[in-house]
Design a protein around this motif. Structure first.
Motif, PDB file in Angstrom:
ATOM      1  N   VAL A 197      18.384 -25.540  -5.438  1.00 26.70           N
ATOM      2  CA  VAL A 197      17.736 -24.694  -6.443  1.00 26.70           C
ATOM      3  C   VAL A 197      16.705 -23.773  -5.799  1.00 26.70           C
ATOM      4  CG1 VAL A 197      16.215 -24.704  -8.464  1.00 26.70           C
ATOM      5  CG2 VAL A 197      18.145 -26.294  -8.346  1.00 26.70           C
ATOM      6  N   SER A 198      15.832 -24.340  -4.960  1.00 33.73           N
ATOM      7  CA  SER A 198      14.744 -23.544  -4.391  1.00 33.73           C
ATOM      8  C   SER A 198      15.267 -22.487  -3.426  1.00 33.73           C
ATOM      9  CB  SER A 198      13.728 -24.450  -3.689  1.00 33.73           C
ATOM     10  OG  SER A 198      14.340 -25.247  -2.700  1.00 33.73           O
ATOM     11  N   LEU A 199      16.255 -22.822  -2.590  1.00 33.23           N
ATOM     12  CA  LEU A 199      16.768 -21.854  -1.623  1.00 33.23           C
ATOM     13  C   LEU A 199      17.567 -20.739  -2.295  1.00 33.23           C
ATOM     14  CD1 LEU A 199      17.856 -24.223   1.299  1.00 33.23           C
ATOM     15  CD2 LEU A 199      15.979 -22.568   1.331  1.00 33.23           C
ATOM     16  N   SER A 200      18.385 -21.097  -3.282  1.00 35.29           N
ATOM     17  CA  SER A 200      19.150 -20.059  -3.982  1.00 35.29           C
ATOM     18  C   SER A 200      18.225 -19.134  -4.768  1.00 35.29           C
ATOM     19  CB  SER A 200      20.197 -20.696  -4.902  1.00 35.29           C
ATOM     20  OG  SER A 200      19.578 -21.560  -5.847  1.00 35.29           O
ATOM     21  N   ALA A 201      17.231 -19.710  -5.448  1.00 32.49           N
ATOM     22  CA  ALA A 201      16.271 -18.893  -6.194  1.00 32.49           C
ATOM     23  C   ALA A 201      15.458 -18.019  -5.249  1.00 32.49           C
ATOM     24  CB  ALA A 201      15.347 -19.782  -7.018  1.00 32.49           C
ATOM     25  N   LEU A 202      15.084 -18.563  -4.085  1.00 29.78           N
ATOM     26  CA  LEU A 202      14.321 -17.784  -3.103  1.00 29.78           C
ATOM     27  C   LEU A 202      15.124 -16.581  -2.622  1.00 29.78           C
ATOM     28  CD1 LEU A 202      11.828 -17.483  -1.283  1.00 29.78           C
ATOM     29  CD2 LEU A 202      12.952 -19.016   0.365  1.00 29.78           C
ATOM     30  N   ALA A 203      16.414 -16.782  -2.341  1.00 34.17           N
ATOM     31  CA  ALA A 203      17.254 -15.679  -1.889  1.00 34.17           C
ATOM     32  C   ALA A 203      17.338 -14.575  -2.947  1.00 34.17           C
ATOM     33  CB  ALA A 203      18.656 -16.193  -1.550  1.00 34.17           C
ATOM     34  N   VAL A 204      17.475 -14.974  -4.206  1.00 35.70           N
ATOM     35  CA  VAL A 204      17.567 -13.997  -5.302  1.00 35.70           C
ATOM     36  C   VAL A 204      16.254 -13.232  -5.466  1.00 35.70           C
ATOM     37  CG1 VAL A 204      17.830 -13.743  -7.796  1.00 35.70           C
ATOM     38  CG2 VAL A 204      19.379 -15.256  -6.532  1.00 35.70           C
ATOM     39  N   VAL A 205      15.130 -13.958  -5.461  1.00 31.66           N
ATOM     40  CA  VAL A 205      13.824 -13.322  -5.668  1.00 31.66           C
ATOM     41  C   VAL A 205      13.499 -12.370  -4.523  1.00 31.66           C
ATOM     42  CG1 VAL A 205      11.338 -13.769  -5.761  1.00 31.66           C
ATOM     43  CG2 VAL A 205      12.906 -15.136  -7.137  1.00 31.66           C
ATOM     44  N   LEU A 206      13.818 -12.756  -3.290  1.00 33.32           N
ATOM     45  CA  LEU A 206      13.572 -11.866  -2.153  1.00 33.32           C
ATOM     46  C   LEU A 206      14.402 -10.592  -2.259  1.00 33.32           C
ATOM     47  CD1 LEU A 206      13.361 -14.479   0.744  1.00 33.32           C
ATOM     48  CD2 LEU A 206      11.543 -12.903   0.054  1.00 33.32           C
ATOM     49  N   ALA A 207      15.637 -10.732  -2.695  1.00 29.51           N
ATOM     50  CA  ALA A 207      16.468  -9.541  -2.877  1.00 29.51           C
ATOM     51  C   ALA A 207      15.900  -8.640  -3.975  1.00 29.51           C
ATOM     52  CB  ALA A 207      17.908  -9.951  -3.213  1.00 29.51           C
ATOM     53  N   LEU A 208      15.434  -9.250  -5.060  1.00 31.50           N
ATOM     54  CA  LEU A 208      14.856  -8.471  -6.164  1.00 31.50           C
ATOM     55  C   LEU A 208      13.541  -7.804  -5.782  1.00 31.50           C
ATOM     56  CD1 LEU A 208      15.498 -10.834  -9.233  1.00 31.50           C
ATOM     57  CD2 LEU A 208      16.618  -8.650  -8.730  1.00 31.50           C
ATOM     58  N   PHE A 209      12.874  -8.334  -4.744  1.00 31.96           N
ATOM     59  CA  PHE A 209      11.593  -7.780  -4.324  1.00 31.96           C
ATOM     60  C   PHE A 209      11.734  -6.328  -3.860  1.00 31.96           C
ATOM     61  CE2 PHE A 209       7.558  -8.700  -1.616  1.00 31.96           C
ATOM     62  CZ  PHE A 209       6.762  -8.155  -2.612  1.00 31.96           C
ATOM     63  N   ASN A 240       6.651  -1.613  -8.608  1.00 30.66           N
ATOM     64  CA  ASN A 240       5.807  -1.757  -9.794  1.00 30.66           C
ATOM     65  C   ASN A 240       4.717  -2.788  -9.499  1.00 30.66           C
ATOM     66  OD1 ASN A 240       5.260  -3.490 -12.442  1.00 30.66           O
ATOM     67  ND2 ASN A 240       5.768  -1.399 -13.081  1.00 30.66           N
ATOM     68  N   LYS A 241       3.457  -2.461  -9.809  1.00 26.76           N
ATOM     69  CA  LYS A 241       2.345  -3.323  -9.418  1.00 26.76           C
ATOM     70  C   LYS A 241       2.405  -4.708 -10.063  1.00 26.76           C
ATOM     71  CE  LYS A 241      -1.027   0.290  -8.293  1.00 26.76           C
ATOM     72  NZ  LYS A 241      -2.356   0.872  -8.582  1.00 26.76           N
ATOM     73  N   VAL A 242       2.641  -4.751 -11.367  1.00 32.60           N
ATOM     74  CA  VAL A 242       2.672  -6.042 -12.059  1.00 32.60           C
ATOM     75  C   VAL A 242       3.855  -6.878 -11.588  1.00 32.60           C
ATOM     76  CG1 VAL A 242       2.896  -7.173 -14.304  1.00 32.60           C
ATOM     77  CG2 VAL A 242       1.485  -5.107 -14.080  1.00 32.60           C
ATOM     78  N   ILE A 289       5.390 -11.890  -5.732  1.00 36.30           N
ATOM     79  CA  ILE A 289       4.678 -12.500  -4.603  1.00 36.30           C
ATOM     80  C   ILE A 289       4.345 -13.960  -4.916  1.00 36.30           C
ATOM     81  CG2 ILE A 289       2.459 -12.486  -3.376  1.00 36.30           C
ATOM     82  CD1 ILE A 289       2.627  -9.400  -3.488  1.00 36.30           C
ATOM     83  N   ILE A 290       3.930 -14.232  -6.149  1.00 36.77           N
ATOM     84  CA  ILE A 290       3.652 -15.616  -6.545  1.00 36.77           C
ATOM     85  C   ILE A 290       4.927 -16.456  -6.455  1.00 36.77           C
ATOM     86  CG2 ILE A 290       2.950 -17.114  -8.444  1.00 36.77           C
ATOM     87  CD1 ILE A 290       1.178 -14.828  -9.451  1.00 36.77           C
ATOM     88  N   LEU A 291       6.038 -15.906  -6.946  1.00 32.23           N
ATOM     89  CA  LEU A 291       7.301 -16.642  -6.919  1.00 32.23           C
ATOM     90  C   LEU A 291       7.768 -16.917  -5.501  1.00 32.23           C
ATOM     91  CD1 LEU A 291       9.339 -14.937  -9.802  1.00 32.23           C
ATOM     92  CD2 LEU A 291       8.460 -17.283  -9.734  1.00 32.23           C
ATOM     93  N   ILE A 292       7.599 -15.961  -4.601  1.00 28.35           N
ATOM     94  CA  ILE A 292       8.010 -16.162  -3.212  1.00 28.35           C
ATOM     95  C   ILE A 292       7.208 -17.296  -2.587  1.00 28.35           C
ATOM     96  CG2 ILE A 292       8.027 -15.125  -0.902  1.00 28.35           C
ATOM     97  CD1 ILE A 292       8.677 -12.445  -2.258  1.00 28.35           C
ATOM     98  N   THR A 320       0.819  -1.223   0.000  1.00 27.33           N
ATOM     99  CA  THR A 320       0.000   0.000   0.000  1.00 27.33           C
ATOM    100  C   THR A 320       0.847   1.266   0.000  1.00 27.33           C
ATOM    101  OG1 THR A 320      -0.205  -0.162   2.420  1.00 27.33           O
ATOM    102  CG2 THR A 320      -1.979  -1.104   1.101  1.00 27.33           C
ATOM    103  N   HIS A 321       1.947   1.275   0.759  1.00 28.44           N
ATOM    104  CA  HIS A 321       2.759   2.483   0.873  1.00 28.44           C
ATOM    105  C   HIS A 321       3.834   2.596  -0.202  1.00 28.44           C
ATOM    106  CE1 HIS A 321       0.975   2.361   4.913  1.00 28.44           C
ATOM    107  NE2 HIS A 321       1.210   3.653   4.966  1.00 28.44           N
ATOM    108  N   VAL A 322       4.348   1.464  -0.677  1.00 30.85           N
ATOM    109  CA  VAL A 322       5.438   1.487  -1.661  1.00 30.85           C
ATOM    110  C   VAL A 322       4.912   1.244  -3.071  1.00 30.85           C
ATOM    111  CG1 VAL A 322       7.629   0.441  -2.374  1.00 30.85           C
ATOM    112  CG2 VAL A 322       7.115   0.728   0.066  1.00 30.85           C
ATOM    113  N   THR A 323       4.119   0.176  -3.240  1.00 25.76           N
ATOM    114  CA  THR A 323       3.661  -0.200  -4.577  1.00 25.76           C
ATOM    115  C   THR A 323       2.485   0.644  -5.039  1.00 25.76           C
ATOM    116  OG1 THR A 323       4.275  -2.453  -3.914  1.00 25.76           O
ATOM    117  CG2 THR A 323       3.158  -2.208  -6.037  1.00 25.76           C
ATOM    118  N   GLY A 324       1.636   1.047  -4.100  1.00 25.93           N
ATOM    119  CA  GLY A 324       0.498   1.879  -4.457  1.00 25.93           C
ATOM    120  C   GLY A 324      -0.812   1.142  -4.609  1.00 25.93           C
ATOM    121  N   PHE A 325      -0.892  -0.117  -4.127  1.00 32.24           N
ATOM    122  CA  PHE A 325      -2.148  -0.852  -4.143  1.00 32.24           C
ATOM    123  C   PHE A 325      -3.095  -0.280  -3.089  1.00 32.24           C
ATOM    124  CE2 PHE A 325       0.369  -4.321  -6.139  1.00 32.24           C
ATOM    125  CZ  PHE A 325      -0.497  -4.638  -7.183  1.00 32.24           C
ATOM    126  N   SER A 326      -4.388  -0.460  -3.314  1.00 37.94           N
ATOM    127  CA  SER A 326      -5.374  -0.069  -2.309  1.00 37.94           C
ATOM    128  C   SER A 326      -5.404  -1.102  -1.195  1.00 37.94           C
ATOM    129  CB  SER A 326      -6.766   0.041  -2.941  1.00 37.94           C
ATOM    130  OG  SER A 326      -7.195  -1.236  -3.385  1.00 37.94           O
TER     131      SER A 326
END
Length: 402
Positions: A269-281, A287-289, A295-298, A227-233
């Protein structure tokens, strides 16, 4: 997969619904009892503490009876706790009801994992565990939003009464479909406790704390972040959590499927990918999209670790896996509590609402390091030892491997 897994999944669905639905009903509960929102938040804290304490306590109490009977008793306790919450005349009584229901959580998933694994062939065990945990993941997609909607329209007491009804359905399913598996011969309380001395069991639990903690570092603060960063209601947060739940369902099934083929590579694979995706979050949150996709990937990557971690504990605990399996469920909740606390610290320090994502990335990376260490120790312990002896005829040293 046997139909008995469906009964376990129904029980898991009820437990997952009651654990998370309270978060969407805190304003209604607080208003009804005349307490503040932070005070009502004790219903969440009390449940989490009950899971951590109840997992070993209920498992140890159940060492003298069959696993099927213990699962039925746990579902009965779950039903009683939710009925007490639904009928509570005062906030303190509802808090007691939440704790009573939570006592069944860890032991149900712990014992249920052992039963699920025993119902199928060894090469399908992770898939069977994942099938049971599907009930928990589907609860986040269907049970929690529906329970929140019912609570907001018909009253929160109706929600908890409905959850108690799910518990009755799960109890009936277990009684009808789960076979009365014989207890393993020679396994006693001391054997269950001895399994906790195994370094690989402890490493797997530590991976659970850090790996799943990484997920909840971000998800705990997803509402203010979105709500505060992305701008969703504010109203969009519910649907974002549904996306997270969908990711959990997919990740859980994929994790179970591939963990049966290659458990440790699946964790890498899952833990390394999770660490990367969380950092990219921290970037995609603007950006909303991109934020919705992340969020789905996490959810997917986080729950892809659940079946392999639970199976890892079962494998390493050998002939006495019940207590270790239940404690690993408590480790998930410990990870949730730890990551939520650390995420709150970085926000309070002024680093912003995206800062918990860095905390989550660090925790997931820590779990990856532990996975690599665990595999290295396993290779070392399984390597053939070298024995030097003298040849009887020549007197020269001879090297033998075994």
């Amino acid at each position: 997969m046997p139909l008995a897994l469906l009964a376990l999944a129904i029980g898991a669905f009820g437990i997952g619904t009651t654990e998370f639905v309270i978060m969407g009903l805190l304003p209604e509960v607080a208003s009804d009892f005349g307490v503040s929102i932070p005070t009502a938040g004790l219903l969440v804290t009390g449940y989490a503490l009950g899971v951590m304490l109840g997992a070993p306590l209920m498992t140890l109490l159940g060492t003298k009876i069959s696993r099927k009977r213990m699962l039925m008793l746990l579902m009965g306790l779950f039903v009683a706790g939710n009925l007490l919450s639904a009928l509570a005349p005062a906030f303190s009584v509802m808090l007691i009801g939440r704790v009573v229901a939570s006592l069944a959580h860890g032991a149900f998933f712990g014992i249920g994992s052992v039963v699920a694994a025993e119902l199928v062939a060894p090469h399908k065990r992770a898939g069977a565990i994942a099938m049971m945990f599907t009930g928990l993941t589907v609860a986040n997609v269907v049970g929690v939003p529906l329970g929140t909607l019912i609570g907001q329209s018909a009253g929160w007491r109706v929600t908890f009464a409905a959850v108690a009804g799910l518990g009755v359905l799960g109890l009936a399913g277990i009684a009808k479909l789960v076979p009365d598996l014989p207890k393993p011969e020679g396994v006693h309380l001391r054997h269950e406790l001895a399994a906790l001395k195994n370094a690989q069991v402890l490493l797997a639990m530590a991976m659970t704390v850090l790996g799943f903690g990484g997920v909840f570092a971000a998800v705990t603060y997803i509402a203010p972040m979105m709500t505060h960063v992305t701008g969703f209601s504010d109203g969009s947060v519910t649907w974002l959590l549904v996306l997270f739940g969908l990711g959990m369902v997919g990740g859980n099934l994929v994790g179970g499927r591939f963990a049966d083929r290659a458990l440790m590579p699946m964790l890498y694979v899952s833990l390394s990918a999770l660490a990367v995706v969380l950092a990219l979050f921290t970037l995609t949150a603007h950006n909303k999209v991109a934020a919705a996709a992340t969020i789905i990937l996490i959810g997917a990557l986080g729950f892809a670790t659940v079946p392999p971690l639970q199976k890892r504990v079962l494998d390493q605990a050998h002939g006495a896996p019940t207590l270790a399996s239940a404690l690993n469920i408590g480790a998930f909740n410990l990870g949730n509590a730890l990551s939520a606390w650390l995420g709150g610290l970085v926000i309070a320090a002024g680093f912003g609402y995206t800062a918990p994502n860095w905390v989550g990335a660090a925790l997931a990376a820590g779990a990856l390091v532990l996975a690599i260490l665990s595999a290295a120790l396993e290779r070392r312990d399984s390597a053939p030892s070298t024995v030097v002896a003298a040849d009887d005829r020549t007197g020269q040293p001879v090297t033998a491997r075994h």
